[in-house]
Design a protein around this motif. Structure first.
Motif, PDB file in Angstrom:
ATOM      1  N   GLY A   3     114.287 123.334 -44.267  1.00 52.19           N
ATOM      2  CA  GLY A   3     113.767 122.914 -45.563  1.00 52.19           C
ATOM      3  C   GLY A   3     114.880 122.482 -46.499  1.00 52.19           C
ATOM      4  O   GLY A   3     114.733 121.529 -47.275  1.00 52.19           O
ATOM      5  N   HIS A   4     116.035 123.146 -46.419  1.00 56.78           N
ATOM      6  CA  HIS A   4     117.172 122.785 -47.273  1.00 56.78           C
ATOM      7  C   HIS A   4     117.751 121.424 -46.878  1.00 56.78           C
ATOM      8  O   HIS A   4     118.198 120.655 -47.738  1.00 56.78           O
ATOM      9  N   ALA A  14     113.661 122.884 -52.659  1.00 58.13           N
ATOM     10  CA  ALA A  14     113.370 123.646 -51.437  1.00 58.13           C
ATOM     11  C   ALA A  14     112.100 124.473 -51.606  1.00 58.13           C
ATOM     12  O   ALA A  14     111.345 124.678 -50.650  1.00 58.13           O
ATOM     13  N   GLY A  15     111.837 124.917 -52.837  1.00 59.12           N
ATOM     14  CA  GLY A  15     110.622 125.691 -53.106  1.00 59.12           C
ATOM     15  C   GLY A  15     109.369 124.877 -52.872  1.00 59.12           C
ATOM     16  O   GLY A  15     108.394 125.347 -52.262  1.00 59.12           O
ATOM     17  N   TRP A  20     104.634 123.289 -49.591  1.00 64.41           N
ATOM     18  CA  TRP A  20     103.894 122.267 -48.847  1.00 64.41           C
ATOM     19  C   TRP A  20     103.712 122.686 -47.395  1.00 64.41           C
ATOM     20  O   TRP A  20     102.641 122.589 -46.825  1.00 64.41           O
ATOM     21  N   GLU A  21     104.800 123.131 -46.795  1.00 62.03           N
ATOM     22  CA  GLU A  21     104.772 123.457 -45.359  1.00 62.03           C
ATOM     23  C   GLU A  21     103.878 124.663 -45.067  1.00 62.03           C
ATOM     24  O   GLU A  21     103.330 124.774 -43.965  1.00 62.03           O
ATOM     25  N   ALA A  33     104.736 110.743 -47.638  1.00 64.16           N
ATOM     26  CA  ALA A  33     105.379 109.637 -46.916  1.00 64.16           C
ATOM     27  C   ALA A  33     106.897 109.820 -46.894  1.00 64.16           C
ATOM     28  O   ALA A  33     107.550 109.605 -45.858  1.00 64.16           O
ATOM     29  N   THR A  34     107.468 110.227 -48.016  1.00 64.60           N
ATOM     30  CA  THR A  34     108.914 110.449 -48.083  1.00 64.60           C
ATOM     31  C   THR A  34     109.324 111.579 -47.150  1.00 64.60           C
ATOM     32  O   THR A  34     110.321 111.478 -46.410  1.00 64.60           O
ATOM     33  N   TYR A  35     108.562 112.659 -47.184  1.00 61.83           N
ATOM     34  CA  TYR A  35     108.854 113.817 -46.335  1.00 61.83           C
ATOM     35  C   TYR A  35     108.822 113.419 -44.863  1.00 61.83           C
ATOM     36  O   TYR A  35     109.737 113.741 -44.095  1.00 61.83           O
ATOM     37  N   LEU A  36     107.751 112.722 -44.446  1.00 62.25           N
ATOM     38  CA  LEU A  36     107.580 112.368 -43.030  1.00 62.25           C
ATOM     39  C   LEU A  36     108.665 111.396 -42.572  1.00 62.25           C
ATOM     40  O   LEU A  36     109.181 111.510 -41.452  1.00 62.25           O
TER      41      LEU A  36
END
Length: 258
Positions: A3-4, A14-15, A20-21, A33-36
């Motif tokens: 996550g970091h 990170a929180g 989300w996860e 979209a940014t995360y993926l």
């Protein structure tokens, strides 16, 4: 990637990534979209996942529970575990969050295979952890008088259940109010429901029918249930009167056992 790692590359905290996860916060389509993309998800899979972040067009969704009884309660348990408030009404039964184990078992005894019964009872007891966590769910429970006067599992089981309600009503984060038998027809005929409130997104309603749990998230639907709560508040005994009624019932059950 940790996550970091994702946080460093995207600028997200990170929180937020952790929430989300773990399903504790909704994610918008742009952030998703940014995360993926950061995690290197291929285009086809990315598009499939982004479709899941689109707001639903339905006003409700249904989870059937005739099979896999534990799975049937998972949606309810998850929602209750992240909610910060609950307002509920039960016209015929003690609310699931306030049931004793013996009461819950007696409700379904003889209707299910013993293994299925134990799964259901365990799931129901798991729900009650929401009331005992560090930041407990604040619950307001409206219970019809016929629910506390009905005998489920025999006099001894009901005596313990009434005592349990009295103990629960003494907890600062738990409000218990009894709707008297003489209340209007709306209170008597209304189906059971819970309104769950959240810190970070809109309230939802869940209500049960035979064979399924229905979730409502449309604003107009939720507001209609809040109007119903206002009616219940008008009809119900106050907290002190409710405790007095439960104390009298506990005394009656105690004498019956003697």
């Amino acid at each position: 990637m940790s996550g970091h790692d994702v946080a460093r590359q995207t600028g997200f905290s990170a929180g937020n990534i952790s929430r989300w996860e773990n399903g504790r916060r909704e994610i918008g389509i742009v952030d998703a979209a940014t995360y993926l993309a950061t995690c290197g998800v291929d285009l086809a899979e990315r598009n499939r996942l982004l479709d899941l972040t689109e707001p639903p067009s339905e006003l409700y969704w249904v989870r059937p529970y005739f099979h896999k009884l534990a799975d049937a309660l998972k949606s309810v348990i998850i929602q209750e575990s992240i909610a910060n408030s609950l307002v509920g009404y039960q016209p015929l039964l003690i609310p699931g969050l306030l049931q004793t184990e013996d009461y819950a078992r007696a409700l379904w005894d003889g209707l299910l295979h013993p293994k299925e019964l134990e799964v259901l009872v365990t799931a129901r007891m798991d729900r009650q952890k929401a009331l005992d966590r560090r930041d407990p769910l604040c619950g307001t429970f409206f219970v019809h008088e016929r629910a506390v006067r009905s005998v489920v599992g025999g006099p001894e089981v009901m005596h313990e259940q009434i005592l349990h309600l009295l103990l629960a009503s003494a907890v600062p984060t738990c409000v218990l109010r009894v709707v008297p038998e003489a209340s209007d027809a709306c209170s008597s005929l209304c189906a059971p429901f819970n309104i769950l409130g959240f810190a970070e997104h809109s309230a939802i309603v869940n209500t049960e029918v035979y064979g399924a749990t229905i979730f409502l998230d449309d604003r107009l639907c939720v507001d209609a249930y809040y109007a119903l709560v206002a009616r219940l508040e008008h009809n119900a005994l106050n907290e002190g009167q409710s405790r007095d009624l439960l104390s009298r019932l506990a005394g009656e059950r105690d004498r019956m056992e003697e």
